[in-house]
Enzyme design. Structure first.
Site, PDB file in Angstrom:
ATOM      1  CG  PHE A 112      88.639  99.407 -41.873  1.00 27.19           C
ATOM      2  CD1 PHE A 112      89.248 100.024 -42.952  1.00 27.19           C
ATOM      3  CD2 PHE A 112      88.568  98.013 -41.871  1.00 27.19           C
ATOM      4  CE1 PHE A 112      89.781  99.283 -44.010  1.00 27.19           C
ATOM      5  CE2 PHE A 112      89.100  97.264 -42.926  1.00 27.19           C
ATOM      6  CZ  PHE A 112      89.701  97.907 -43.988  1.00 27.19           C
ATOM      7  CG  ASP A 145      82.481  95.085 -39.152  1.00 25.18           C
ATOM      8  OD1 ASP A 145      82.965  93.985 -38.833  1.00 25.18           O
ATOM      9  OD2 ASP A 145      82.915  95.782 -40.095  1.00 25.18           O
ATOM     10  CE  LYS A 159      90.414  91.590 -40.517  1.00 26.28           C
ATOM     11  NZ  LYS A 159      89.800  92.885 -40.376  1.00 26.28           N
TER      12      LYS A 159
HETATM   13  C1  LIG Z   1      89.187  93.550 -41.565  1.00 27.82           C
HETATM   14  C2  LIG Z   1      87.860  94.157 -41.366  1.00 27.82           C
HETATM   15  C3  LIG Z   1      86.890  94.165 -42.385  1.00 27.82           C
HETATM   16  C4  LIG Z   1      87.174  93.690 -43.784  1.00 27.82           C
HETATM   17  O1  LIG Z   1      87.541  92.354 -43.867  1.00 27.82           O
HETATM   18  P1  LIG Z   1      88.284  91.814 -45.200  1.00 27.82           P
HETATM   19  O2  LIG Z   1      88.332  90.333 -44.994  1.00 27.82           O
HETATM   20  O3  LIG Z   1      89.620  92.460 -45.269  1.00 27.82           O
HETATM   21  O4  LIG Z   1      87.417  92.200 -46.356  1.00 27.82           O
HETATM   22  C5  LIG Z   1      85.656  94.692 -42.097  1.00 27.82           C
HETATM   23  N1  LIG Z   1      85.374  95.192 -40.875  1.00 27.82           N
HETATM   24  C6  LIG Z   1      86.274  95.202 -39.876  1.00 27.82           C
HETATM   25  C7  LIG Z   1      85.906  95.756 -38.544  1.00 27.82           C
HETATM   26  C8  LIG Z   1      87.556  94.707 -40.088  1.00 27.82           C
HETATM   27  O5  LIG Z   1      88.471  94.750 -39.111  1.00 27.82           O
END
Ligand SMILES: *Cc1c(COP(=O)(O)O)cnc(C)c1O
Length: 404
Positions: free
Chosen positions: A142, A227, A256
């Site tokens: 994700f 990520d 985040k």
């Molecule tokens: C939440 C998340 C994203 C995307 O972030 P958004 O601010 O919703 O675009 C990307 N990678 C990971 C691992 C995430 O948990």
């Protein structure tokens, strides 16, 4: 007079795109680990907006920084300099040991920016023929919701009927270094991966996996892009989840909790090479690096460190994990987690995880199901031992509850 819950839900349903199916609670206030609904009922937040509110709801110091900056200057665009950007760069680089920073807004934008940057690096530094760059990603990943990203998702819900998609991605199983080795070609520029797969249900790779990944990337001149949008900034009990593996990524993505939930702030962090390929006019964002975002992020990083939230995540995460493991319930298939990134996977026979989340809601806990049978638990990093124990009592009664 405030509007009724029924009215608010009906109005949302009438006007809003139905791309979410929220738990039926309407929140109006938050403080620390707690949130309150419009009827005054209090809940322990065990989701923290998918880890964006790691510092706790409405942290007073982040709030003060935001209000102060909002009174002074909010947006200049990058056509001009602003006096918050340099200190933001300095502080995030010092905190994470990075050399270059690219400020963006959402997490998905950070991922997109990293993809653009590693491709450019591939063509201009590694010498991959133009248009041929390949990026390896993992099944069940994700990384966000943009077209570029959902094109390499393996979840049919995520990519179904949104194509056609951009080529240049190879998908391998997560946690399998042999598969990575086999997927590498001379045109591979990067391996993009989550240290722990969050949305997939808090999937922790086998120990030693990332050591092998790091070696393979180095040996083949491939950029390792981690990520850490969800795992980073203390969530797993270390500043970055890579530290559990004793490795360093070439490119790290944060989002985040970088703003403590006040504002969308994300960043691409890299060595000099990758972000060093971007020249004026080749990438940008109207809001990226704006003074309000920088001031908020600076405060969000400061309180994380000054208030010992990372250490607390390790301590309370271990307590929470042990407590969950002690629950004797024939509904539980597996309990897993690192720091305060936890999950309880139920047996399919136990029924959908959502009904357990709804039962928890009744007991004053907000948690979110993921992938049918998994309850994800990720409270703010400011949670105390007493609050963990309070939550554990409620998880125990819920997980042993008979729904039949
Ligand atoms: C939440 C998340 C994203 C995307 O972030 P958004 O601010 O919703 O675009 C990307 N990678 C990971 C691992 C995430 O948990």
């Amino acid at each position: 007079m405030s509007r009724s819950v029924i009215d608010l839900l009906a109005t949302e349903a009438r006007f809003g795109a139905q791309n979410y199916q929220p738990i039926g609670v309407v929140l109006t206030r938050g403080e620390g680990v707690w949130v309150w609904d419009t009827e005054g009922k209090r809940y322990l937040d065990c989701l923290s907006a998918y880890s964006a509110v790691s510092q706790g709801h409405c942290h007073p110091k982040i709030l003060a920084a935001m209000v102060e900056q909002a009174h002074r200057l909010t947006l200049t665009s990058r056509a001009f300099h602003n006096d918050q950007l340099a200190p933001f760069y300095e502080e995030i680089a010092a905190l994470t040991g990075s050399h270059k920073v690219l400020p963006m807004n959402s997490g998905a934008e950070a991922v997109e920016s990293a993809i653009k940057s590693v491709r450019k690096w591939g063509y201009e530094v590694k010498g991959v023929p133009d248009g041929q760059a390949e990026i390896i990603v993992c099944a069940n990943n994700f990384h966000g919701r943009t077209l570029g990203i959902v094109g390499f998702s393996t979840d049919p819900e995520t990519h179904g009927h949104f194509g056609p998609f951009a080529p240049g991605f190879r998908i391998i199983p997560f946690g399998d270094a042999t598969a990575l080795e086999a997927a590498i070609t001379p045109n591979t520029v990067a391996f993009l991966v989550e240290p722990i797969q969050g949305e997939a249900g808090v999937i922790i790779p086998p120990s030693g996996y990332f050591t092998e990944v790091r070696e393979l990337c180095t040996a083949n001149n491939i950029m390792l892009v981690l990520d850490e949008i969800q795992t980073g900034l203390g969530r797993t009990g270390k500043l970055l989840a890579e530290q559990h593996e004793g490795i360093e990524a070439d490119v790290t993505l944060l989002g985040k909790a970088l703003s403590g939930g006040f504002y969308p702030v994300s960043a691409v962090l890299s060595n000099n090479d990758v972000l060093g390929t971007l020249r004026p006019g080749q990438h940008g964002s109207t809001f990226g690096g704006n003074p309000l975002a920088c001031a908020v992020a600076r405060a969000a990083m400061r309180v994380l460190v000054e208030e010992g939230m990372i250490e607390n995540a390790a301590l309370q995460g271990a307590r929470f994990l042990d407590g969950l493991k002690d629950i004797r319930a024939n509904t539980i298939r597996e309990v897993r987690g690192r720091g305060l990134m936890l999950a309880v996977e139920l047996y399919p026979e136990a029924g959908p995880a959502r009904r357990y989340c709804e039962a928890l809601q009744g007991k004053g806990i907000l948690a979110k199901d993921t992938h049918e049978h998994t309850i994800r638990i990720a409270p703010p990093l400011v949670i105390t031992s007493e609050q963990v124990d309070w939550a554990l009592e409620r998880f125990a009664t819920t997980l042993t509850q008979d729904f039949s």
